[in-house]
Design an enzyme around this catalytic site. Structure first.
Site, PDB file in Angstrom:
ATOM      1  N   HIS A  11     -10.382  35.414 -15.167  1.00 28.91           N
ATOM      2  CA  HIS A  11      -9.982  35.068 -16.543  1.00 28.91           C
ATOM      3  C   HIS A  11     -10.517  33.675 -16.916  1.00 28.91           C
ATOM      4  O   HIS A  11     -11.003  33.476 -18.034  1.00 28.91           O
ATOM      5  CB  HIS A  11      -8.454  35.035 -16.674  1.00 28.91           C
ATOM      6  CG  HIS A  11      -7.778  36.347 -16.437  1.00 28.91           C
ATOM      7  ND1 HIS A  11      -6.908  36.554 -15.384  1.00 28.91           N
ATOM      8  CD2 HIS A  11      -7.818  37.521 -17.120  1.00 28.91           C
ATOM      9  CE1 HIS A  11      -6.441  37.786 -15.442  1.00 28.91           C
ATOM     10  NE2 HIS A  11      -6.982  38.401 -16.475  1.00 28.91           N
ATOM     11  N   GLN A  63      -0.893  50.745 -22.995  1.00 27.85           N
ATOM     12  CA  GLN A  63      -2.045  51.135 -22.183  1.00 27.85           C
ATOM     13  C   GLN A  63      -1.664  51.481 -20.746  1.00 27.85           C
ATOM     14  O   GLN A  63      -2.528  51.759 -19.929  1.00 27.85           O
ATOM     15  CB  GLN A  63      -3.122  50.054 -22.207  1.00 27.85           C
ATOM     16  CG  GLN A  63      -2.804  48.790 -21.435  1.00 27.85           C
ATOM     17  CD  GLN A  63      -3.880  47.739 -21.636  1.00 27.85           C
ATOM     18  OE1 GLN A  63      -4.041  47.198 -22.722  1.00 27.85           O
ATOM     19  NE2 GLN A  63      -4.642  47.445 -20.598  1.00 27.85           N
ATOM     20  N   MET A  82      -3.920  39.993 -20.139  1.00 30.50           N
ATOM     21  CA  MET A  82      -2.522  40.393 -19.953  1.00 30.50           C
ATOM     22  C   MET A  82      -1.807  39.379 -19.050  1.00 30.50           C
ATOM     23  O   MET A  82      -0.760  39.683 -18.474  1.00 30.50           O
ATOM     24  CB  MET A  82      -2.445  41.804 -19.367  1.00 30.50           C
ATOM     25  CG  MET A  82      -3.045  42.838 -20.316  1.00 30.50           C
ATOM     26  SD  MET A  82      -2.409  44.487 -20.061  1.00 30.50           S
ATOM     27  CE  MET A  82      -2.985  44.808 -18.422  1.00 30.50           C
TER      28      MET A  82
HETATM   29  P1  AMP Z   1      -6.618  41.750 -17.843  1.00 30.70           P
HETATM   30  O1  AMP Z   1      -5.716  40.570 -17.917  1.00 30.70           O
HETATM   31  O2  AMP Z   1      -6.644  42.415 -16.514  1.00 30.70           O
HETATM   32  O3  AMP Z   1      -6.431  42.706 -19.002  1.00 30.70           O
HETATM   33  O4  AMP Z   1      -8.085  41.175 -18.005  1.00 30.70           O
HETATM   34  C1  AMP Z   1      -8.434  40.381 -19.129  1.00 30.70           C
HETATM   35  C2  AMP Z   1      -9.928  40.228 -19.160  1.00 30.70           C
HETATM   36  O5  AMP Z   1     -10.367  39.594 -17.962  1.00 30.70           O
HETATM   37  C3  AMP Z   1     -10.674  41.561 -19.235  1.00 30.70           C
HETATM   38  O6  AMP Z   1     -11.766  41.417 -20.119  1.00 30.70           O
HETATM   39  C4  AMP Z   1     -11.122  41.776 -17.816  1.00 30.70           C
HETATM   40  O7  AMP Z   1     -12.273  42.564 -17.698  1.00 30.70           O
HETATM   41  C5  AMP Z   1     -11.406  40.340 -17.387  1.00 30.70           C
HETATM   42  N1  AMP Z   1     -11.398  40.232 -15.928  1.00 30.70           N
HETATM   43  C6  AMP Z   1     -10.419  40.649 -15.083  1.00 30.70           C
HETATM   44  N2  AMP Z   1     -10.779  40.423 -13.803  1.00 30.70           N
HETATM   45  C7  AMP Z   1     -12.016  39.857 -13.838  1.00 30.70           C
HETATM   46  C8  AMP Z   1     -12.930  39.406 -12.845  1.00 30.70           C
HETATM   47  N3  AMP Z   1     -12.651  39.485 -11.556  1.00 30.70           N
HETATM   48  N4  AMP Z   1     -14.104  38.891 -13.257  1.00 30.70           N
HETATM   49  C9  AMP Z   1     -14.411  38.816 -14.583  1.00 30.70           C
HETATM   50  N5  AMP Z   1     -13.589  39.210 -15.566  1.00 30.70           N
HETATM   51  C10 AMP Z   1     -12.413  39.727 -15.209  1.00 30.70           C
END
Ligand code: AMP
Length: 279
Positions: A37, A61, A30
């Site tokens: 990321h 969501q 996102m």
């Molecule tokens: P988001 O942008 O928050 O929807 O996250 C996108 C992806 O990055 C999702 O698969 C999250 O689980 C992963 N993600 C977010 N924060 C972390 C982190 N600290 N370590 C590993 N993966 C992450």
């Protein structure tokens, strides 16, 4: 890095790559990209493959409209970070591409996963997550999908979505990336004040303490200790649970099987989640 904003253009590009025998490795996000990321992108880079990242703030969501309004947007910065990390393709669709006017939503039968932990405290959250992931998987048909352990329950939900719709996509879970302080990296961390940033690492500290004492102290006792210690650090626990690592069934006692400790709570207005696997 190539940037696509529409379903048709990226589909055409992906099918050209597939004809050449190139594998598609996909990292959905996102935006407001951070080290977590970027780690997913790095894991997704491999031979005979292209790495596709999507940035799409999925309105479906967010159960709390204020949370959506507050969500950080840093697209220019994100594009730079992706270029630097070696990402090949960015899919950056507007809402109308993911949810066109003739879009028909369906109900995903997630059963227990929709009612427990995040499912319980964020009503319809996983329905929204499935809605966007179903669309993205249909558009990109990735060979591999990379998601973070940080969102543990989300990983389990998406694995079950892949099975439900027989997608030929391999799911790869990437371990949580943390700040030096132990705080799990999150796009929401930028919303913390400098004072709150100093308190937030207590979450990981207390998860580790819980894990270290799980063989010797009762779970109910450890949960109380966890909640009270964090309360003294201005962190309100929403849930702290020990669950089976595969099906997330809550455990009242430690049974020496692979488990996961899951936390969600509030520091000021910011909702934070974290977890720790217990092998
Ligand atoms: P988001 O942008 O928050 O929807 O996250 C996108 C992806 O990055 C999702 O698969 C999250 O689980 C992963 N993600 C977010 N924060 C972390 C982190 N600290 N370590 C590993 N993966 C992450």
């Amino acid at each position: 890095m190539k940037i696509f904003k529409t379903e048709n253009t990226i589909k055409r590009y992906i099918s050209e790559q597939k004809k050449k025998g190139i594998q598609i490795n996909f990292v959905p996000t996102m935006g407001a990209l951070h080290g977590g990321h970027i780690q997913l992108i790095k894991k997704a880079i491999g031979p005979d493959s292209i790495t596709v990242c999507s940035i799409f703030i999925n309105p479906k969501q967010f159960n709390d409209p204020a949370d959506l309004d507050r969500y950080p947007i840093t697209v220019e910065d994100d594009i730079n970070k992706l270029e630097m990390s070696g990402c090949d393709v960015l899919f950056l669709p507007p809402v109308s591409e993911i949810y066109p006017s003739d879009f028909k939503s369906i109900q995903y039968n997630l059963g227990y996963l929709d009612e427990t932990l995040e499912g319980k405290f964020r009503k319809n959250h996983f329905q929204g997550v499935c809605m966007v992931m179903h669309r993205l998987l249909e558009i990109l048909k990735p060979d591999k999908l990379f998601m973070g352990q940080k969102d543990y329950q989300q990983c389990i939900v998406i694995k079950s979505l892949i099975k439900m719709f027989s997608f030929k996509t391999e799911f790869v879970t990437v371990p949580t990336i943390r700040e030096e302080s132990g705080l799990a990296m999150s796009s929401r961390n930028v919303l913390l004040t400098s004072e709150e940033k100093k308190l937030a690492p207590n979450i990981y500290e207390q998860l580790k303490y819980f894990k270290d004492n799980i063989q010797t102290k009762p779970i109910a006792y450890l949960k109380n200790e966890f909640i009270n210690t964090l309360k003294n650090k201005s962190i309100t626990t929403e849930y702290i649970e020990l669950a089976d690592a595969e099906d997330l069934k809550i455990k009242k006692e430690f049974d020496h099987k692979r488990s996961v400790l899951l936390f969600s709570g509030y520091l000021g207005k910011v909702r934070l989640i974290d977890n720790l696997i217990i092998e």
